[in-house]
Motif scaffolding. Structure first.
Motif, PDB file in Angstrom:
ATOM      1  N   PRO A 225     102.967  45.147 126.415  1.00  0.00           N
ATOM      2  CA  PRO A 225     102.568  45.651 127.630  1.00  0.00           C
ATOM      3  C   PRO A 225     103.547  45.114 128.653  1.00  0.00           C
ATOM      4  N   PHE A 226     103.998  44.031 128.390  1.00  0.00           N
ATOM      5  CA  PHE A 226     105.106  43.534 129.329  1.00  0.00           C
ATOM      6  C   PHE A 226     106.325  44.502 129.800  1.00  0.00           C
ATOM      7  N   GLY A 227     106.933  45.136 128.639  1.00  0.00           N
ATOM      8  CA  GLY A 227     107.625  46.133 128.923  1.00  0.00           C
ATOM      9  C   GLY A 227     107.444  47.177 130.069  1.00  0.00           C
ATOM     10  N   HIS A 228     106.116  47.574 129.738  1.00  0.00           N
ATOM     11  CA  HIS A 228     105.565  48.494 130.845  1.00  0.00           C
ATOM     12  C   HIS A 228     105.496  48.169 132.283  1.00  0.00           C
ATOM     13  N   ILE A 229     105.760  46.986 132.530  1.00  0.00           N
ATOM     14  CA  ILE A 229     105.664  46.779 134.053  1.00  0.00           C
ATOM     15  C   ILE A 229     106.841  47.585 134.476  1.00  0.00           C
ATOM     16  N   ILE A 230     107.899  47.473 133.811  1.00  0.00           N
ATOM     17  CA  ILE A 230     109.102  48.368 134.485  1.00  0.00           C
ATOM     18  C   ILE A 230     108.562  49.802 134.343  1.00  0.00           C
ATOM     19  N   THR A 231     108.025  50.445 133.334  1.00  0.00           N
ATOM     20  CA  THR A 231     107.366  51.758 133.481  1.00  0.00           C
ATOM     21  C   THR A 231     106.751  52.218 134.569  1.00  0.00           C
ATOM     22  N   ALA A 232     105.701  51.261 134.785  1.00  0.00           N
ATOM     23  CA  ALA A 232     104.941  51.659 135.926  1.00  0.00           C
ATOM     24  C   ALA A 232     105.105  51.285 137.243  1.00  0.00           C
ATOM     25  N   LYS A 233     105.582  50.100 137.533  1.00  0.00           N
ATOM     26  CA  LYS A 233     105.625  49.523 138.827  1.00  0.00           C
ATOM     27  C   LYS A 233     107.204  49.996 139.275  1.00  0.00           C
ATOM     28  N   TYR A 234     108.070  50.283 138.498  1.00  0.00           N
ATOM     29  CA  TYR A 234     109.384  50.256 138.935  1.00  0.00           C
ATOM     30  C   TYR A 234     109.907  51.847 138.804  1.00  0.00           C
ATOM     31  N   TRP A 235     109.267  52.473 137.632  1.00  0.00           N
ATOM     32  CA  TRP A 235     109.637  53.723 137.647  1.00  0.00           C
ATOM     33  C   TRP A 235     108.613  54.801 138.146  1.00  0.00           C
ATOM     34  N   GLN A 236     107.544  54.579 137.625  1.00  0.00           N
ATOM     35  CA  GLN A 236     106.518  55.463 138.279  1.00  0.00           C
ATOM     36  C   GLN A 236     106.034  55.282 139.872  1.00  0.00           C
ATOM     37  N   GLN A 237     106.460  53.938 139.998  1.00  0.00           N
ATOM     38  CA  GLN A 237     106.060  53.307 141.219  1.00  0.00           C
ATOM     39  C   GLN A 237     104.524  53.345 141.701  1.00  0.00           C
ATOM     40  N   VAL A 238     103.817  53.055 140.809  1.00  0.00           N
ATOM     41  CA  VAL A 238     102.099  53.272 140.822  1.00  0.00           C
ATOM     42  C   VAL A 238     101.719  52.104 142.002  1.00  0.00           C
ATOM     43  N   GLU A 352     109.121  54.172 120.609  1.00  0.00           N
ATOM     44  CA  GLU A 352     109.723  52.782 120.046  1.00  0.00           C
ATOM     45  C   GLU A 352     109.806  51.789 121.026  1.00  0.00           C
ATOM     46  N   GLY A 353     109.444  52.181 122.495  1.00  0.00           N
ATOM     47  CA  GLY A 353     109.783  51.113 123.348  1.00  0.00           C
ATOM     48  C   GLY A 353     109.190  51.677 124.772  1.00  0.00           C
ATOM     49  N   PRO A 354     109.290  50.610 125.984  1.00  0.00           N
ATOM     50  CA  PRO A 354     109.016  51.371 127.098  1.00  0.00           C
ATOM     51  C   PRO A 354     110.205  52.179 127.904  1.00  0.00           C
ATOM     52  N   VAL A 355     110.267  52.319 129.185  1.00  0.00           N
ATOM     53  CA  VAL A 355     111.234  52.877 129.706  1.00  0.00           C
ATOM     54  C   VAL A 355     112.487  52.355 129.813  1.00  0.00           C
ATOM     55  N   LEU A 356     113.561  52.892 129.446  1.00  0.00           N
ATOM     56  CA  LEU A 356     114.791  52.560 129.035  1.00  0.00           C
ATOM     57  C   LEU A 356     115.743  52.473 130.205  1.00  0.00           C
ATOM     58  N   VAL A 357     115.583  53.925 130.733  1.00  0.00           N
ATOM     59  CA  VAL A 357     116.635  54.392 131.713  1.00  0.00           C
ATOM     60  C   VAL A 357     115.690  55.254 132.519  1.00  0.00           C
ATOM     61  N   ALA A 358     116.022  55.063 133.877  1.00  0.00           N
ATOM     62  CA  ALA A 358     115.103  55.677 134.859  1.00  0.00           C
ATOM     63  C   ALA A 358     115.729  55.698 136.298  1.00  0.00           C
ATOM     64  N   THR A 359     115.219  56.716 137.122  1.00  0.00           N
ATOM     65  CA  THR A 359     115.685  56.693 138.424  1.00  0.00           C
ATOM     66  C   THR A 359     114.749  55.781 139.302  1.00  0.00           C
ATOM     67  N   PHE A 360     115.170  54.488 139.369  1.00  0.00           N
ATOM     68  CA  PHE A 360     114.430  53.348 139.845  1.00  0.00           C
ATOM     69  C   PHE A 360     114.402  53.596 141.501  1.00  0.00           C
ATOM     70  N   PRO A 361     113.229  52.929 142.004  1.00  0.00           N
ATOM     71  CA  PRO A 361     113.284  53.299 143.435  1.00  0.00           C
ATOM     72  C   PRO A 361     114.537  53.371 144.449  1.00  0.00           C
ATOM     73  N   TRP A 362     115.398  52.446 144.224  1.00  0.00           N
ATOM     74  CA  TRP A 362     116.671  52.432 145.106  1.00  0.00           C
ATOM     75  C   TRP A 362     117.480  53.192 144.699  1.00  0.00           C
ATOM     76  N   LEU A 363     117.303  54.014 143.742  1.00  0.00           N
ATOM     77  CA  LEU A 363     118.351  55.037 143.355  1.00  0.00           C
ATOM     78  C   LEU A 363     118.245  56.473 143.702  1.00  0.00           C
TER      79      LEU A 363
END
Ligand code: ATP
Ligand code: MG
Length: 557
Positions: A225-238, A352-363
Motif C-alpha cells: 500500500p505504501f507504493g500507492h501513496i504516489i499513485t493516489a496522492k501525487y498522480w491521481q491527485q485524490v 507488478e507495482g504501483p505507478v512508476l512514471v506519471a505526469t505528476f502535479p507540477w508537470l
C-alpha cells in the motif's frame, strides 16, 4: 488533514517535481497492516469519515464510513476465522465491483490471509488454473449466474477449495454473505506475536492481464500500500474527503491502484459505479451526477466516451483526469482538453507495482508522453546489455538498484514460479520489457512492449506511434499495429482498424489512411496492409492483444 500520510511521510507538500523527486520519503513500520493502521485508525480518529459511496445500474446506492468498514471487516474476520481461514491462507474473490469486496479484503487483511482478486469474465478453466496455482482455500463470488456456474464447475477440478460464499443474494450450495455477517460479532482483537502479520508477509496476489501469455501470479507484501501513496496522492491527485473514481473491476491490479490503498491512506472517499456493462454515455452521466473530484479510466474508455457528446455533460467539478494501462494517444488527450478544458494525466505501471512514471502535479502534461519517474523507484532506460541509453534513444524501462533499497510497492515474486521470479528480480535490476525513450527534459514516451516492436527492413517501428497517427484520423476509433508476413520484404506493417460510425472500409479509405500516416510520421512506418474489423481482440480487461493478431497472421515471436 493528511493525518495518516503524515504518520509515514516526513513531508507531504512539495514545490516542484524536482523537490518531490529528491525529498519524498516514507518510513515503513515492521508491523504495518493496512486494515488496522489505516481503516481502523480512521474509524478511531474520524468515525464518520466517508470511505465508500457505491451505486449500481438499478440506482441502488450505499454509503460506508470508515467505522462501517472497520466494524463489518471485524465481523467478516470472525466469519472467515470460523470457516477455518488463518494467516497465510489464500482466498479468491470474484466480486465485480460489489461493496462486499472492500469488507472482505479488509477482513482477510486483519487475519493475515492472502487475497487473490479475479475478474468476472473468467471461465471454468481460468478459475481452476488460479485455484490450483495459488492453493486457494475459499472463494467469495458475486451472485451472478455466469460467475457462480463457472466457479461450481471449476471447483470439480480444484480440490484445495473448502468453502464458497456468495454476495448480493442467496444461492443453493453457497454460504450467504448477508446471513453470515448478520450473526457475526463485531469484536475482533488484532493478533499479536507470531499471529500478527509482518511487513514482508504476502497480503495480495494479482493475476496479470495475460496480454502476452498465461496470466502470472504477482505477489505483493504488506508493504504494497505504501507504493500507492504516489499513485493516489501525487498522480491521481485524490483529495481528502472528496470523491475519487477509478473505473475497474475488482479483479485487476488497477483496483488496488484506484479504489483502495492510496485513496484511503490519503483519506479520500472512493466512488464506485458497479456497472454491468460499459456504456460510455451512462458513465459520463454518472461522472456528472455525482460531482466527482478526481477520475481515472483506461485510454480505451476515453476513446469511446469521445464518440459521445462529451461537451454536453457538466464535468467541471472534476479537477483531475488520469489514465493508465495502455498508451494514451495524443489525439485523445487533445480532444478531451478541447471538450472539458482539462488535460489527461497519464501514468504508467504494471500489476507488478504501483505507478512508476506519471505526469505528476507540477508537470505540464505533454501529449504522447507518460511523464517522469516516481521518486520511490530508480527508473532507467537500459539496452539489452544493461547499459544506459542516451536521451532520444529507445531503451527498456527498468527498475535499478534493487539490491540497495527494495522499492515499496514493487512485487516480491511470481507465486509458484521461482525461475521466472529469479529471472525478474534476482539481478541488479527488474526489466519491464516495455520500451520507451526520454527527451532532454526527462519526460518518458512509450514505444511499445518489446515483443510488439516491429522489426522490418532494418527499421524498428514502435506500434504506438503508428497507432496514434491512425487514431488522429476521424475515421479511426481504435487500431492495432503489428507485423505481418510479406513474400518480398519478409515483414511489413499492418494496421487492424475499428472504424467510427458512418465510415466504410473501402480501398479509397485505405489509401487515405496510408497517406495520412505518411504525412504524420516517418513515411517508412505507414501500414502497407489495412484490415477493417468490428472489434479488436482484447484481454478480458480490455487490452489489445497484438500478439494474437500476429499469431493469426503467421508471425512467430
Ligand atoms: P501480461 O503480463 O500477463 O502479459 P499485462 O502486462 O498487460 O499482461 P498488466 O500488469 O495489467 O498486465 O499491465 C501492465 C502493462 O500495461 C505494462 O507492462 C505496459 O505494457 C502496459 N501499460 C501500462 N500503463 C501504460 C501506459 N501509460 N502506456 C503504455 N503502456 C502501459
Ligand atoms: Mg506484464
Amino acid at each position: 488533514m493528511d493525518y495518516i500520510l503524515s504518520k509515514y511521510c516526513p513531508r507531504i507538500e512539495f514545490d516542484s517535481y524536482e523537490d518531490f523527486f529528491e525529498n519524498f520519503t516514507i518510513n515503513i513500520p515492521q508491523n504495518f497492516n493496512f486494515a488496522y493502521d489505516v481503516v481502523d485508525e480512521w474509524a478511531r480518529v474520524e468515525p464518520e469519515k466517508k470511505a465508500l459511496v457505491w451505486v449500481d445500474d438499478n440506482d441502488d446506492r450505499k454509503e460506508f464510513t470508515f467505522s462501517d468498514i472497520s466494524r463489518m471487516s471485524n465481523q467478516m474476520a470472525n466469519v472467515f476465522w470460523e470457516q477455518g481461514i488463518r494467516k497465510g491462507d489464500v482466498v479468491l474473490m470474484i466480486l465485480r465491483r460489489r461493496w462486499e469486496y472492500w469488507v472482505c479484503a479488509m477482513a482477510l487483511c486483519k487475519i493475515g490471509a492472502t487475497v487473490v482478486p479475479a475478474t468476472i469474465q473468467l471461465t471454468r478453466k481460468d478459475i481452476a488454473y488460479r485455484c490450483n496455482l495459488a492453493g486457494v482455500k475459499m472463494m467469495v463470488c458475486v451472485n451472478d449466474d455466469y460467475v457462480c456456474e463457472q466457479t461450481e464447475l471449476a471447483l470439480q477440478d480444484a480440490p484445495s477449495v473448502q468453502g464458497k460464499i456468495v454476495c448480493g443474494g442467496e444461492r443453493e450450495g453457497w454460504l450467504s454473505f448477508s446471513d453470515l455477517i448478520a450473526s457475526a460479532s463485531p469484536e475482533w482483537q488484532r493478533p499479536e506475536g507470531d499471529a500478527a502479520t509482518q511487513i514482508d508477509d504476502i497480503m495480495l496476489m494479482y493475476f496479470t492481464s495475460g496480454t502476452t501469455g498465461n496470466a502470472k501470479a504477482v505477489e505483493h507484501s504488506f508493504k504494497h500500500p505504501f507504493g500507492h501513496i504516489i499513485t493516489a496522492k501525487y498522480w491521481q491527485q485524490v483529495q481528502e474527503n472528496k470523491l475519487h473514481m477509478s473505473v475497474t473491476d475488482s479483479g485487476w491490479a488497477k483496483f488496488g491502484w484506484g479504489k483502495l490503498y492510496g485513496q484511503w491512506m490519503a483519506g479520500a472517499c472512493v466512488f464506485c459505479y458497479d456497472m454491468m456493462k460499459f456504456v460510455p454515455a451512462k458513465l459520463l452521466q454518472v461522472m456528472q451526477d455525482y460531482k466527482l473530484t478526481t477520475f481515472c479510466a483506461p485510454p480505451t474508455m476515453y476513446r469511446f466516451m469521445l464518440q459521445e457528446d462529451v461537451a454536453s455533460y457538466d464535468l467541471s467539478p472534476i479537477q483531475n483526469f488520469a489514465t493508465a494501462g495502455e498508451p494514451l494517444n495524443a489525439e485523445v488527450t487533445v480532444a478531451w482538453e478541447r471538450l472539458t478544458g482539462k488535460k489527461i494525466r497519464e501514468g504508467f505501471g504494471q500489476s507488478e507495482g504501483p505507478v512508476l512514471v506519471a505526469t505528476f502535479p507540477w508537470l505540464e502534461p505533454r501529449p504522447g508522453s507518460m511523464g517522469k519517474p516516481s521518486p520511490l523507484l530508480n527508473i532507467r532506460l537500459l539496452d539489452d546489455d544493461g547499459n544506459f541509453v542516451p536521451d532520444g534513444e529507445e531503451g527498456a524501462i527498468c527498475v535499478t538498484h534493487l539490491k540497495d533499497a527494495y522499492p515499496p510497492g514493487l512485487f516480491v515474486g511470481y507465486f509458484g514460479d521461482p525461475e521466472r521470479t529469479k529471472e525478474a528480480l534476482g539481478g541488479e535490476y527488474y526489466n519491464l520489457h516495455d520500451m520507451a525513450w526520454r527527451d532532454p527534459d526527462g519526460y518518458l514516451s512509450f514505444v511499445g512492449r518489446n515483443d510488439d516492436v516491429i522489426k522490418c527492413s532494418g527499421y524498428r517501428i514502435g506500434p504506438f506511434e503508428v497507432e496514434s497517427a491512425l487514431v488522429a484520423h476521424p475515421a479511426v476509433v481504435e487500431c492495432a499495429v503489428t507485423a505481418a508476413p510479406d513474400p518480398i520484404r519478409g515483414k511489413v506493417v499492418k494496421a487492424t482498424v475499428v472504424l467510427a460510425r458512418g465510415y466504410e472500409g473501402t480501398p479509397e479509405l485505405t489509401k487515405e489512411l496510408q497517406n495520412h500516416v505518411k504525412k504524420t510520421t516517418a513515411p517508412y512506418k505507414y501500414p502497407r496492409i489495412v484490415e477493417y474489423v468490428d472489434e479488436l481482440p482484447k484481454t478480458v480487461g480490455g487490452k489489445i492483444k497484438r500478439k494474437l493478431i500476429r499469431t493469426n497472421d503467421g508471425i512467430a515471436d
